[in-house]
Design a protein around this motif. Sequence first.
Motif, PDB file in Angstrom:
ATOM      1  N   GLU A  59      21.969  36.161  14.445  1.00  0.00           N
ATOM      2  CA  GLU A  59      22.445  37.057  15.504  1.00  0.00           C
ATOM      3  C   GLU A  59      22.027  38.489  15.233  1.00  0.00           C
ATOM      4  O   GLU A  59      21.570  39.199  16.139  1.00  0.00           O
ATOM      5  N   GLU A  60      22.170  38.887  14.007  1.00  0.00           N
ATOM      6  CA  GLU A  60      21.797  40.262  13.630  1.00  0.00           C
ATOM      7  C   GLU A  60      20.304  40.480  13.838  1.00  0.00           C
ATOM      8  O   GLU A  60      19.876  41.511  14.353  1.00  0.00           O
ATOM      9  N   LEU A  61      19.507  39.473  13.449  1.00  0.00           N
ATOM     10  CA  LEU A  61      18.054  39.566  13.596  1.00  0.00           C
ATOM     11  C   LEU A  61      17.667  39.597  15.070  1.00  0.00           C
ATOM     12  O   LEU A  61      16.823  40.402  15.488  1.00  0.00           O
ATOM     13  N   VAL A  62      18.296  38.753  15.888  1.00  0.00           N
ATOM     14  CA  VAL A  62      17.985  38.724  17.325  1.00  0.00           C
ATOM     15  C   VAL A  62      18.348  40.065  17.948  1.00  0.00           C
ATOM     16  O   VAL A  62      17.578  40.634  18.740  1.00  0.00           O
ATOM     17  N   SER A  63      19.493  40.603  17.599  1.00  0.00           N
ATOM     18  CA  SER A  63      19.902  41.906  18.142  1.00  0.00           C
ATOM     19  C   SER A  63      18.904  42.987  17.744  1.00  0.00           C
ATOM     20  O   SER A  63      18.514  43.833  18.566  1.00  0.00           O
ATOM     21  N   TYR A  64      18.490  42.962  16.494  1.00  0.00           N
ATOM     22  CA  TYR A  64      17.527  43.947  16.003  1.00  0.00           C
ATOM     23  C   TYR A  64      16.217  43.829  16.766  1.00  0.00           C
ATOM     24  O   TYR A  64      15.653  44.843  17.210  1.00  0.00           O
TER      25      TYR A  64
END
Length: 109
Positions: free
Chosen positions: A90-95
């Motif tokens: 999720e963090e990677l997708v948001s980034y």
Amino acid sequence: MSDAFEQIKQAEQEAEGIVSAARNQAAAIKKESAEAISAIESAYHADVKAYQTTLLESENAVIAEKLGELDAAWNKEKAEMDSLFAAGKEELVSYLVGKVMQTHGNSGS
């Protein structure tokens, strides 16, 4: 003199008989030795083959065990990596979405 020649001739015949018997006995011993050597060689080769088979089976068992250990280690490592990727997904997708928006937002201006 005829007696002497007769004795000599008889001794020669006896000697030929002894030599012939010795040759026959030597041939029989040679044949028996060859057969014994052949049997020993066959037994030796059978023993070597059995040893090689046992050694190969043992090596295969060790290899199979090591492969099992490596597979287990790989599965554990992969599960840990999957877990880390899942946790950070999720963090990677948001980034990445932010980067895409930033890039397209800047190029659209």
